[in-house]
Motif scaffolding. Structure first.
Motif, short mmCIF file in Angstrom:
data_model
loop_
_atom_site.label_atom_id
_atom_site.label_comp_id
_atom_site.label_asym_id
_atom_site.label_seq_id
_atom_site.Cartn_x
_atom_site.Cartn_y
_atom_site.Cartn_z
N GLU A 132 -4.38 -14.61 34.72
CA GLU A 132 -4.78 -14.27 33.35
C GLU A 132 -4.04 -13.03 32.86
O GLU A 132 -3.58 -12.98 31.72
N ARG A 133 -3.88 -12.04 33.72
CA ARG A 133 -3.17 -10.82 33.34
C ARG A 133 -1.67 -11.09 33.17
O ARG A 133 -1.02 -10.51 32.30
N THR A 134 -1.14 -11.96 34.02
CA THR A 134 0.26 -12.37 33.87
C THR A 134 0.49 -13.02 32.52
O THR A 134 1.46 -12.72 31.81
N LEU A 135 -0.43 -13.89 32.13
CA LEU A 135 -0.31 -14.61 30.87
C LEU A 135 -0.39 -13.65 29.68
O LEU A 135 0.42 -13.72 28.75
N LEU A 136 -1.35 -12.72 29.72
CA LEU A 136 -1.51 -11.77 28.60
C LEU A 136 -0.30 -10.83 28.49
O LEU A 136 0.19 -10.57 27.39
N SER A 137 0.18 -10.33 29.63
CA SER A 137 1.33 -9.41 29.58
C SER A 137 2.58 -10.14 29.11
O SER A 137 3.43 -9.57 28.42
N LEU A 138 2.70 -11.44 29.45
CA LEU A 138 3.83 -12.23 28.97
C LEU A 138 3.73 -12.47 27.46
O LEU A 138 4.74 -12.49 26.76
N LYS A 139 2.51 -12.64 26.96
CA LYS A 139 2.32 -12.79 25.51
C LYS A 139 2.76 -11.53 24.77
O LYS A 139 3.36 -11.62 23.69
N VAL A 140 2.46 -10.38 25.34
CA VAL A 140 2.90 -9.11 24.73
C VAL A 140 4.43 -9.07 24.71
O VAL A 140 5.05 -8.76 23.68
N LEU A 141 5.05 -9.39 25.84
CA LEU A 141 6.52 -9.36 25.94
C LEU A 141 7.17 -10.35 24.98
O LEU A 141 8.24 -10.08 24.43
N ARG A 142 6.55 -11.49 24.79
CA ARG A 142 7.10 -12.49 23.86
C ARG A 142 7.22 -11.89 22.46
O ARG A 142 8.27 -12.02 21.80
N LYS A 143 6.16 -11.23 21.98
CA LYS A 143 6.18 -10.65 20.64
C LYS A 143 7.19 -9.51 20.54
O LYS A 143 7.92 -9.38 19.56
N LEU A 144 7.25 -8.67 21.57
CA LEU A 144 8.19 -7.54 21.56
C LEU A 144 9.63 -8.04 21.59
O LEU A 144 10.49 -7.53 20.88
N THR A 145 9.90 -9.05 22.42
CA THR A 145 11.26 -9.56 22.60
C THR A 145 11.78 -10.24 21.34
O THR A 145 12.91 -10.02 20.91
N VAL A 146 10.94 -11.08 20.74
CA VAL A 146 11.37 -11.89 19.60
C VAL A 146 11.39 -11.08 18.30
O VAL A 146 12.29 -11.23 17.47
N ASN A 147 10.42 -10.18 18.13
CA ASN A 147 10.26 -9.48 16.85
C ASN A 147 10.59 -7.99 16.88
O ASN A 147 10.57 -7.35 15.82
N GLY A 148 10.90 -7.46 18.05
CA GLY A 148 11.00 -6.00 18.17
C GLY A 148 12.40 -5.42 18.13
O GLY A 148 12.55 -4.20 18.23
N PHE A 149 13.44 -6.26 17.97
CA PHE A 149 14.80 -5.75 18.02
C PHE A 149 15.69 -6.43 16.99
O PHE A 149 15.60 -7.65 16.80
N VAL A 150 16.55 -5.64 16.35
CA VAL A 150 17.48 -6.20 15.37
C VAL A 150 18.61 -6.93 16.08
O VAL A 150 18.99 -8.05 15.70
N GLU A 151 19.15 -6.33 17.12
CA GLU A 151 20.24 -6.94 17.90
C GLU A 151 19.83 -6.92 19.38
O GLU A 151 20.31 -6.10 20.16
N PRO A 152 18.95 -7.82 19.76
CA PRO A 152 18.40 -7.77 21.12
C PRO A 152 19.43 -7.94 22.22
O PRO A 152 19.22 -7.45 23.34
N HIS A 153 20.56 -8.62 21.93
CA HIS A 153 21.56 -8.83 22.99
C HIS A 153 22.21 -7.52 23.43
O HIS A 153 22.84 -7.47 24.49
N LYS A 154 22.04 -6.46 22.64
CA LYS A 154 22.61 -5.17 23.00
C LYS A 154 21.66 -4.34 23.88
O LYS A 154 22.01 -3.24 24.30
N ASN A 155 20.45 -4.87 24.11
CA ASN A 155 19.47 -4.16 24.92
C ASN A 155 19.44 -4.79 26.32
O ASN A 155 19.07 -5.95 26.47
N MET A 156 19.79 -4.01 27.33
CA MET A 156 19.88 -4.53 28.69
C MET A 156 18.53 -5.00 29.22
O MET A 156 18.44 -6.00 29.94
N GLU A 157 17.46 -4.29 28.84
CA GLU A 157 16.12 -4.66 29.32
C GLU A 157 15.70 -6.02 28.77
O GLU A 157 15.13 -6.85 29.48
N VAL A 158 15.98 -6.22 27.48
CA VAL A 158 15.62 -7.49 26.84
C VAL A 158 16.36 -8.65 27.51
O VAL A 158 15.77 -9.67 27.89
N MET A 159 17.67 -8.50 27.66
CA MET A 159 18.47 -9.58 28.24
C MET A 159 18.13 -9.78 29.72
O MET A 159 18.15 -10.91 30.23
N GLY A 160 17.78 -8.69 30.38
CA GLY A 160 17.36 -8.81 31.79
C GLY A 160 16.08 -9.62 31.91
O GLY A 160 15.95 -10.46 32.81
N PHE A 161 15.14 -9.36 31.01
CA PHE A 161 13.88 -10.12 30.99
C PHE A 161 14.15 -11.59 30.73
O PHE A 161 13.62 -12.48 31.41
#
Length: 529
Positions: free
Chosen positions: A250-279
């Motif tokens: 359940e905690r894995t699922l919730l933390s992944l839901k948080v990451l989904r929103k941050l990854t998709v909506n939190g960056f203008v050029e996400p490919h330039k962020n190593m953490e995003v692409m690593g995830f």
């Protein structure tokens, strides 16, 4: 009407300016008999008792009791202090669940109506400040449904006040998801997700800038949190108790839901962020681990539903990212295609895949094939370098053997009618047709999804696939043994494929002759199959 004069912890003070609503009874004559300028003080517990009584009546099945209670609550909802009383009630775990549930709902509706500064009967800044502090004091709600509602109402307040009027919210949530207490950690994580989801949905430029700042500030922490809970789950799946496994999942699922929103909506050029692409690159390895878990967990296991939801959420991250950032997705094209094709069209997926996952993988392939960002213009020199790079990756992957195998597997495996479909066709032909062709069903249902994928791939690579389909047609010339059900289903599947690809086959098939020589004789066969 009652107007709050002084707000203090544990106490209200009301000024009576008109015949009062029954928050309290004053004077020997009962309600309505006190003087016009009399000031009445009441502590929070006394006010809670009065409101609690009316909320209890509002949960009644008797309309004679229910209606007056609802009217009374409607009058109170514009009164200063009312939402503090509601907060006091729904955070009291000893009270009846239905009453606490109702208190949460009234509080949530009050946010929509009275929280904005410009709203009629808007809450005072002092009361809002006290309410905000009270909402994040304890993440210890024992009832799941009420905890979810509290998380949603905190997110509603965050949408209006965070971060300017509520700078302490995110730091408090981050600290709370680190605690060792399972209940508090889960409730804080649940709230963290709803707050992130709500803030990510804001579209004004200034709000988006604030969310970009938030995402860059907490992304590393969110990744660490997700990795921690994921590793914990994978360790416990082999040796932990059922309750511990479910809790970690359940905690894995919730933390992944948080990451989904941050990854998709939190960056203008996400490919330039190593953490995003690593995830994002790490998703494929995690997916393999979770699919292997699904092989060892039976369909009746309590974890099964949550496990499948987590697997689907991984694919949603990829699909959303591709939709919102097609060029940032370019480094993921090759791996996405290899992963999806191997699990859907080869023996790798046997024993681990399930229908919803297959649909998601097919949608991923379809979105890559059809994505206009990856299609160069007729004059290659006019295309952007990003488009040419993506096109090059696609062309290198979709070789003749790969396309041929995909086409053959779609027709000979996924197009075959199931027993359930045959029964539905027999019992309700019109309903069967509507079911197959309605709306966006291809996004969620297997048969429409396979047909849409076939159409798109055939359209994109028709020169390669036309001879393949013509060969399949040729092998089925002439009558088929009506007792051979498998042969009939294969013929039906090929006919379906020809129908779907008819536009592309127009110059290759003489449909008039095919109808006269092949289909018409078959239509004259009188047999229940």
């Amino acid at each position: 009407m009652l107007t709050l004069l002084i707000w203090m912890p544990g106490a209200f003070r009301f000024e009576e300016k008109a015949p009062p609503t029954p928050f309290h009874q004053v004077g020997a004559g009962g309600p309505g008999h006190s003087g016009p300028n009399q000031t009445v003080s009441m502590d929070l517990n006394s006010a809670s008792t009065v409101v609690l009584q009316v909320l209890t009546q509002a949960t009644s099945q008797d309309t004679a009791v229910l209606k007056p209670a609802e009217e009374q609550l409607k009058q109170w909802e514009t009164q200063p202090g009312f939402y503090s009383v509601l907060l006091n009630i729904f955070t009291n775990h000893s009270l009846d669940i239905n009453v606490r549930w109702l208190a949460v709902l009234y509080f949530k509706h009050g946010i929509d109506r009275y929280w904005r500064r410009v709203a009629p009967h808007a809450l005072s800044e002092e009361e809002k400040s006290t309410l905000r502090a009270g909402l994040i004091t304890n993440f210890n709600e024992p009832i799941n449904q009420i905890a979810t509602q509290i998380a949603v109402l905190i997110a509603k307040v965050a949408r209006l006040d965070c971060p300017r009027q509520w700078p302490e919210l995110i730091p408090t949530l981050i600290e709370s998801v680190k605690v060792q207490d399972d209940l508090r950690q889960h409730r804080a994580l649940l709230t963290f997700y709803h707050v992130t989801k709500t803030l990510a949905s804001k579209r004004l430029a200034a709000d988006r800038k604030l969310f970009y700042d938030l995402a860059s500030g907490i992304y590393n922490f969110a990744c660490s949190l997700w990795n921690h809970h994921t590793d914990t789950f994978l360790q416990q799946i082999s040796s932990g108790s059922e309750a511990a496994i479910l809790s970690s999942l359940e905690r894995t699922l919730l933390s992944l839901k948080v990451l989904r929103k941050l990854t998709v909506n939190g960056f203008v050029e996400p490919h330039k962020n190593m953490e995003v692409m690593g995830f994002l690159h790490g998703i494929f390895e995690r997916l393999k681990q979770f699919l292997e878990c699904s092989r060892n967990i039976g369909t009746d296991n309590v974890c099964r539903d949550r496990l499948e939801k987590t697997i689907i959420l991984f694919t949603k991250v990829l699909l959303d990212f591709l939709d919102q950032h097609p060029f940032s997705f370019t480094p993921l094209i090759q791996r996405s295609l290899e992963f999806s094709v191997s699990y859907v069209f080869t023996e790798v997926g046997e024993g681990v895949t399930f229908e919803r996952f297959i649909v998601q993988c097919m949608n991923l392939i379809k979105m890559i094939v059809k994505n206009y960002a990856y299609k160069p213009s007729k004059n290659f020199e006019d295309s952007s370098p990003e488009t040419l790079e993506a096109h090059k990756i696609k062309m290198a992957f979709f070789t003749y053997p790969t396309l041929t195998e995909i086409c053959r597997r779609l027709v000979s495996h996924y197009f075959l009618l199931t027993e359930e479909e045959l029964t539905m066709w027999e019992e309700d032909p019109e309903g069967f047709t509507v079911e197959e062709t309605g709306g966006d069903s291809w996004k969620y249902s297997l048969r429409p999804c396979t047909e849409v994928l076939f159409i798109d791939i055939f359209h994109e690579y028709n020169q390669t696939l036309t001879p393949v389909l013509l060969e399949m047609m040729q092998t089925l010339q002439g009558p088929t043994n009506v007792e051979d059900m498998n042969a009939l289903l294969i013929k039906d599947a090929v006919y379906n494929a020809v129908g779907l690809a008819a536009y592309e086959l127009f110059d290759s098939v003489d449909f008039d002759q095919w109808f006269k020589n092949q289909l018409l004789p078959e239509l004259q066969v009188i047999h229940n199959r």
